[in-house]
Design a protein around this motif. Structure first.
Motif, PDB file in Angstrom:
ATOM      1  N   GLU A 259       0.818  -1.209   0.000  1.00  0.00           N
ATOM      2  CA  GLU A 259       0.000   0.000   0.000  1.00  0.00           C
ATOM      3  C   GLU A 259       0.851   1.258   0.000  1.00  0.00           C
ATOM      4  O   GLU A 259       1.981   1.270   0.495  1.00  0.00           O
ATOM      5  CB  GLU A 259      -0.949   0.030   1.218  1.00  0.00           C
ATOM      6  CG  GLU A 259      -0.251   0.108   2.552  1.00  0.00           C
ATOM      7  CD  GLU A 259      -1.229   0.246   3.704  1.00  0.00           C
ATOM      8  OE1 GLU A 259      -2.453   0.167   3.494  1.00  0.00           O
ATOM      9  OE2 GLU A 259      -0.751   0.457   4.848  1.00  0.00           O
TER      10      GLU A 259
ATOM     11  N   TYR B  69       2.305  13.832  -1.053  1.00  0.00           N
ATOM     12  CA  TYR B  69       1.006  13.234  -0.733  1.00  0.00           C
ATOM     13  C   TYR B  69       1.228  12.154   0.321  1.00  0.00           C
ATOM     14  O   TYR B  69       2.272  11.502   0.343  1.00  0.00           O
ATOM     15  CB  TYR B  69       0.367  12.594  -1.967  1.00  0.00           C
ATOM     16  CG  TYR B  69      -0.016  13.556  -3.059  1.00  0.00           C
ATOM     17  CD1 TYR B  69       0.520  13.424  -4.333  1.00  0.00           C
ATOM     18  CD2 TYR B  69      -0.926  14.575  -2.832  1.00  0.00           C
ATOM     19  CE1 TYR B  69       0.173  14.301  -5.353  1.00  0.00           C
ATOM     20  CE2 TYR B  69      -1.273  15.466  -3.845  1.00  0.00           C
ATOM     21  CZ  TYR B  69      -0.708  15.319  -5.103  1.00  0.00           C
ATOM     22  OH  TYR B  69      -1.056  16.185  -6.103  1.00  0.00           O
ATOM     23  N   TYR B  70       0.210  11.970   1.148  1.00  0.00           N
ATOM     24  CA  TYR B  70       0.296  10.969   2.204  1.00  0.00           C
ATOM     25  C   TYR B  70      -0.974  10.131   2.226  1.00  0.00           C
ATOM     26  O   TYR B  70      -2.067  10.617   1.929  1.00  0.00           O
ATOM     27  CB  TYR B  70       0.454  11.639   3.571  1.00  0.00           C
ATOM     28  CG  TYR B  70       1.731  12.426   3.734  1.00  0.00           C
ATOM     29  CD1 TYR B  70       1.796  13.776   3.412  1.00  0.00           C
ATOM     30  CD2 TYR B  70       2.893  11.803   4.208  1.00  0.00           C
ATOM     31  CE1 TYR B  70       2.969  14.501   3.554  1.00  0.00           C
ATOM     32  CE2 TYR B  70       4.066  12.515   4.354  1.00  0.00           C
ATOM     33  CZ  TYR B  70       4.098  13.865   4.030  1.00  0.00           C
ATOM     34  OH  TYR B  70       5.265  14.576   4.175  1.00  0.00           O
ATOM     35  N   ALA B  71      -0.827   8.896   2.631  1.00  0.00           N
ATOM     36  CA  ALA B  71      -2.000   8.091   2.915  1.00  0.00           C
ATOM     37  C   ALA B  71      -2.696   8.670   4.140  1.00  0.00           C
ATOM     38  O   ALA B  71      -2.041   9.198   5.051  1.00  0.00           O
ATOM     39  CB  ALA B  71      -1.588   6.645   3.179  1.00  0.00           C
ATOM     40  N   ASP B  72      -4.003   8.560   4.185  1.00  0.00           N
ATOM     41  CA  ASP B  72      -4.757   9.102   5.313  1.00  0.00           C
ATOM     42  C   ASP B  72      -4.299   8.494   6.633  1.00  0.00           C
ATOM     43  O   ASP B  72      -4.296   9.161   7.673  1.00  0.00           O
ATOM     44  CB  ASP B  72      -6.255   8.842   5.118  1.00  0.00           C
ATOM     45  CG  ASP B  72      -6.860   9.705   4.038  1.00  0.00           C
ATOM     46  OD1 ASP B  72      -7.967   9.363   3.565  1.00  0.00           O
ATOM     47  OD2 ASP B  72      -6.238  10.717   3.662  1.00  0.00           O
ATOM     48  N   SER B  73      -3.879   7.247   6.581  1.00  0.00           N
ATOM     49  CA  SER B  73      -3.511   6.538   7.802  1.00  0.00           C
ATOM     50  C   SER B  73      -2.224   7.060   8.439  1.00  0.00           C
ATOM     51  O   SER B  73      -1.964   6.791   9.615  1.00  0.00           O
ATOM     52  CB  SER B  73      -3.352   5.044   7.513  1.00  0.00           C
ATOM     53  OG  SER B  73      -2.378   4.832   6.507  1.00  0.00           O
TER      54      SER B  73
ATOM     55  N   LYS C   8      -1.085  10.478   7.708  1.00  0.00           N
ATOM     56  CA  LYS C   8      -1.082  11.936   7.633  1.00  0.00           C
ATOM     57  C   LYS C   8      -0.978  12.525   9.036  1.00  0.00           C
ATOM     58  O   LYS C   8      -1.691  12.124   9.954  1.00  0.00           O
ATOM     59  CB  LYS C   8      -2.347  12.401   6.935  1.00  0.00           C
ATOM     60  CG  LYS C   8      -2.255  13.747   6.250  1.00  0.00           C
ATOM     61  CD  LYS C   8      -3.494  13.999   5.399  1.00  0.00           C
ATOM     62  CE  LYS C   8      -3.552  13.081   4.201  1.00  0.00           C
ATOM     63  NZ  LYS C   8      -4.713  13.383   3.324  1.00  0.00           N
TER      64      LYS C   8
ATOM     65  N   ARG D 188       1.523  12.202  10.973  1.00  0.00           N
ATOM     66  CA  ARG D 188       2.507  11.451  11.757  1.00  0.00           C
ATOM     67  C   ARG D 188       3.803  11.220  10.982  1.00  0.00           C
ATOM     68  O   ARG D 188       4.882  11.170  11.563  1.00  0.00           O
ATOM     69  CB  ARG D 188       1.936  10.089  12.169  1.00  0.00           C
ATOM     70  CG  ARG D 188       0.685  10.169  13.014  1.00  0.00           C
ATOM     71  CD  ARG D 188       0.278   8.779  13.534  1.00  0.00           C
ATOM     72  NE  ARG D 188      -0.068   7.860  12.464  1.00  0.00           N
ATOM     73  CZ  ARG D 188       0.538   6.687  12.265  1.00  0.00           C
ATOM     74  NH1 ARG D 188       1.508   6.291  13.081  1.00  0.00           N
ATOM     75  NH2 ARG D 188       0.147   5.889  11.279  1.00  0.00           N
TER      76      ARG D 188
ATOM     77  N   LYS E 105       0.204   7.361  -6.404  1.00  0.00           N
ATOM     78  CA  LYS E 105      -0.097   6.498  -5.269  1.00  0.00           C
ATOM     79  C   LYS E 105      -0.184   5.031  -5.699  1.00  0.00           C
ATOM     80  O   LYS E 105      -0.477   4.157  -4.880  1.00  0.00           O
ATOM     81  CB  LYS E 105      -1.425   6.907  -4.628  1.00  0.00           C
ATOM     82  CG  LYS E 105      -1.459   8.353  -4.169  1.00  0.00           C
ATOM     83  CD  LYS E 105      -2.811   8.724  -3.595  1.00  0.00           C
ATOM     84  CE  LYS E 105      -2.851  10.187  -3.177  1.00  0.00           C
ATOM     85  NZ  LYS E 105      -4.157  10.585  -2.606  1.00  0.00           N
TER      86      LYS E 105
END
Length: 123
Positions: free
Chosen positions: A45, A58-62, A64, A66, A105
């Motif tokens: 992922e 860009y970041y995965a929501d999980s 973001k 951190r 992504k």
């Protein structure tokens, strides 16, 4: 080009790690670089991506808020600073390069992959 991911290890919940993705063989300064992860039994992922000169991330929501992705083109390296780690962050982390500087992504849009570095977060 060869990508070498490093910096993984065992850390307690709430701890921090900084992963590095060092490139050799040619400069990656004009390429986007992403981090992906794969936990046991799960698909790989997306985690984060940075464009060639860092203008786009860009970041995965999980992750973001951190995790922070950055790069040092002078040393041909991309970093992933991971704070407030959780057990669900446990995975093999890979870096990958997109030669078209596409901050994607999607795994299939990356041309070159590193070998992965293991991150284990204990509860």
């Amino acid at each position: 080009v060869q990508l070498q991911a490093s910096g993984g290890g065992l850390v307690q919940t709430g701890g921090s790690l900084r992963l590095s993705c060092a490139a050799s063989g040619r400069t990656i300064s004009s390429w986007a670089v992403g981090w992906f992860r794969q936990a046991p039994g799960k698909e790989r992922e997306f985690v984060a991506v940075i464009s060639s000169w860092g203008h786009t991330t860009y970041y995965a929501d999980s992750v973001k808020g951190r995790f922070t992705i950055s790069r040092a083109n002078a040393v041909n390296t991309v970093f992933l600073q991971m704070n407030s780690l959780k057990p669900e962050d446990t995975a093999l982390y890979y870096c990958a390069a997109n030669r078209n500087n596409l901050a994607s992504k999607f795994t299939h849009e990356y041309n070159d992959w590193g070998q992965g570095t293991l991150v284990t977060v204990s509860s």
